[in-house]
Scaffold this motif. Structure first.
Motif, PDB file in Angstrom:
ATOM      1  N   ALA A 248       0.654  -1.007   0.094  1.00 57.45           N
ATOM      2  CA  ALA A 248      -0.008   0.147  -0.044  1.00 57.45           C
ATOM      3  C   ALA A 248       0.925   1.199   0.152  1.00 57.45           C
ATOM      4  N   LEU A 249       1.845   1.311   0.790  1.00 62.70           N
ATOM      5  CA  LEU A 249       2.840   2.384   0.838  1.00 62.70           C
ATOM      6  C   LEU A 249       3.633   2.722  -0.550  1.00 62.70           C
ATOM      7  N   SER A 250       3.829   1.438  -0.927  1.00 61.16           N
ATOM      8  CA  SER A 250       4.720   1.636  -2.365  1.00 61.16           C
ATOM      9  C   SER A 250       3.449   2.268  -3.262  1.00 61.16           C
TER      10      SER A 250
ATOM     11  N   ASN B 143       4.281   5.917  -5.411  1.00 61.57           N
ATOM     12  CA  ASN B 143       4.165   5.714  -6.901  1.00 61.57           C
ATOM     13  C   ASN B 143       3.253   6.697  -7.654  1.00 61.57           C
ATOM     14  N   ALA B 144       2.033   6.671  -6.748  1.00 61.73           N
ATOM     15  CA  ALA B 144       1.009   7.718  -7.279  1.00 61.73           C
ATOM     16  C   ALA B 144       1.257   8.985  -7.128  1.00 61.73           C
ATOM     17  N   ILE B 145       1.853   9.366  -5.669  1.00 70.82           N
ATOM     18  CA  ILE B 145       2.433  10.762  -5.528  1.00 70.82           C
ATOM     19  C   ILE B 145       3.489  11.352  -6.331  1.00 70.82           C
TER      20      ILE B 145
END
Length: 542
Positions: free
Chosen positions: A531-533, A537-539
């Motif tokens: 989830a953090l990855s 990536n989205a940011i």
């Protein structure tokens, strides 16, 4: 029946009187140890004195008895010599004839063997405890043969086999109360004796030689122990007195031992009771106060002193709303769990927990133990941060247990001078603090955000090198005339504090991250990483 009851009561009264005298003697001996030591020393000194006196008396009695016996024997021998030798010679105009049957001959006098036999009878009749016998297994013809007992027979054979004129055979025996010694010495034939015996027609033998053992002189001495036992008058008196004192002392010691055993039993019961009570009392006092009272460092009297303290005050946000949603039993269990966790953290950091007020906690640093104003303030701030982090951990557990809105606390800290000590009456007192700084801590808590910590400038000045804090707008608080500049501690759940924690919490206007690392298993860890990855990536793509 009434007489039996009165007799029994009388005996009990006498027994109680004896015990009372024993107790009195024991108390006197304990209260005068020097006298007891003096009596013991006197007893030790008197023992050799008593022995010497008895030996002196025993020696006098023995010498007197020996002198009396010797005098009696000499008198008897003199009388025997006068009537059986001198008188018979004088009656025969001065002419004498030696013969074993001298009584049958005019002017006859006894030969040495006959003289020894008859003197033995004289001595045996006169002397007390002494028997003398002149015996042989070879007697003259016409004389009654001597009857030798086993000792005499064995002694005669031994002395003949030995052949020395200075030999002797000794035997010690007797009973428990009567000792006996027997001694046999040889009767050795001399030149005159050999000539006489070899030529005498009634001699048992005619081939005697010089040095032959003709017979034995047997002496037996009986000594009754009881007769000498009572000669030790002083020693027996001493032993009797010492025995009486010893029995009295033993009675006193026994009585004291019984009393001490009873006292020890009572003390053990009292100690067990006090231990149980002290454990119960400790639940109502902070460990520092409990320790200072039971160690004697603090007296239970109304007394206060002015000290610089760091005061901590916490309260649960919207506790009233939470109580409306829970049953009383659930609320009690939840609140007790909260207080238990917070009190444990307070104890670990050295805080003195003053009291629980509803859902609030009042604690302070600096009394009864202090490490200095700066260290006390830093310990208080660390404690507050640890409490907030622990509440975050507990919040996750409470949510899993079905509590929709877990407990969240607001905390205030101030540093300044207060009066601390025992307040109240002689019958009921409370160890607490009074002063404006205590009120200030409560006011600072009221302006803190849920999960936040607000401190006064005085506290901030002492801990600013260890925490990150920002000043708020000056405020005026009820009951405090001056303006107060509050400082809110930032990044409570971040990594900038030198406090270890398994909780990571980051909050912003559009993001809220809360991770409890201690509760994450391997599967959850992989999901969180994914989830953090994805979020990262989205940011980066945005």
């Amino acid at each position: 029946m009434s007489s039996q009851k009165s007799a029994g009561a009388s005996r009990r009264g006498e027994g109680d009187g004896i015990l009372a005298r024993v107790d009195a003697a024991g108390r006197r001996s304990l209260s005068h140890p020097v006298g007891v030591v003096a009596v013991v020393l006197l007893a030790l000194i008197m023992l050799p004195v008593a022995v010497w006196l008895d030996l002196h008396q025993l020696s006098n009695e023995s010498l007197t008895r020996q002198a009396r016996d010797l005098n009696g024997m000499i008198s008897e021998i003199r009388g025997y010599y006068s009537s059986n030798v001198v008188r018979r010679v004088l009656d025969n105009d001065g002419n004498a004839t030696l013969a074993h049957n001298y009584e049958e001959i005019e002017g006859g006098i006894p030969i040495p063997a006959t003289l020894s036999i008859e003197l033995g009878e004289v001595i045996g009749k006169r002397a007390e405890g002494i028997t003398y016998r002149f015996v042989s297994d070879e007697t003259f013809k016409g004389r009654v043969p001597h009857v030798l007992d086993p000792f005499e027979s064995q002694a005669l054979n031994t002395l003949r086999a030995d052949g020395r004129p200075d030999s002797n055979v000794t035997e010690v025996g007797g009973s428990l109360l009567n000792r006996q010694i027997r001694m046999a010495v040889p009767i050795v034939m001399g030149t005159t004796c050999v000539a006489c015996h070899n030529s005498h027609p009634e001699s048992p033998r005619s081939d005697w030689k010089v040095g032959d053992v003709r017979g034995i002189q047997s002496i037996r001495i009986d000594q009754p122990i009881a007769a000498n036992l009572f000669s030790f008058t002083y020693l027996l008196t001493y032993l009797g007195f010492a025995g009486f004192i010893g029995l009295a002392f033993a009675a006193v010691q026994w009585r004291l031992a019984v009393q001490f055993a009873g006292m020890n039993s009572e003390l053990e019961e009292a100690n067990s009771f006090l231990a149980a009570i002290s454990i119960k009392i400790s639940k109502y006092l902070s460990p520092q106060v409990y320790k200072s009272i039971f160690s004697g460092a603090r007296d239970a009297v109304i007394a206060t002193e002015r000290k610089k303290l760091t005061i901590f005050f916490s309260d649960i946000k919207d506790f009233t709303v939470t109580t409306e949603r829970l049953q009383p039993e659930e609320l009690t269990a939840l609140l007790n769990e909260y207080f238990t966790e917070m009190a444990k953290i307070a104890h670990e950091h050295g805080a003195t927990v003053d009291k629980f007020i509803g859902d609030a906690i009042l604690a302070f640093f600096g009394d009864p133990e202090t490490r200095g104003a700066k260290e006390d303030a830093l310990a208080c701030v660390k404690m507050a941060i640890t409490m907030q982090r622990r509440l975050e951990e507990l919040g996750g557990e409470w949510r899993r247990r079905g509590l929709e809105n877990p407990l969240r606390a607001r905390m205030g800290i101030s540093t300044g001078y207060c009066n601390v000590g025992n307040f109240g009456s002689d019958d009921r007192m409370d160890y607490t603090i009074i002063g404006a700084e205590a009120n200030l801590a409560a006011r600072l808590e009221s302006i803190a955000q849920p999960g936040g910590i607000v401190m006064s400038y005085e506290t901030y000045a002492l801990v600013q090198d260890h925490v990150t804090a920002r000043a708020l707008e000056p405020i005026t608080l009820k009951g405090i005339s001056r303006e107060i500049v509050p400082y809110v501690i930032e990044n409570i759940y971040g990594d900038h504090m030198d406090l270890s924690s398994d909780v990571i919490e980051v909050k912003s206007e559009r993001m809220q991250l809360h991770l409890n690392l201690s509760a994450i298993d391997e599967g959850e860890r992989r999901e969180i990483e994914k989830a953090l990855s994805s979020a990262l990536n989205a940011i980066l793509r945005h």
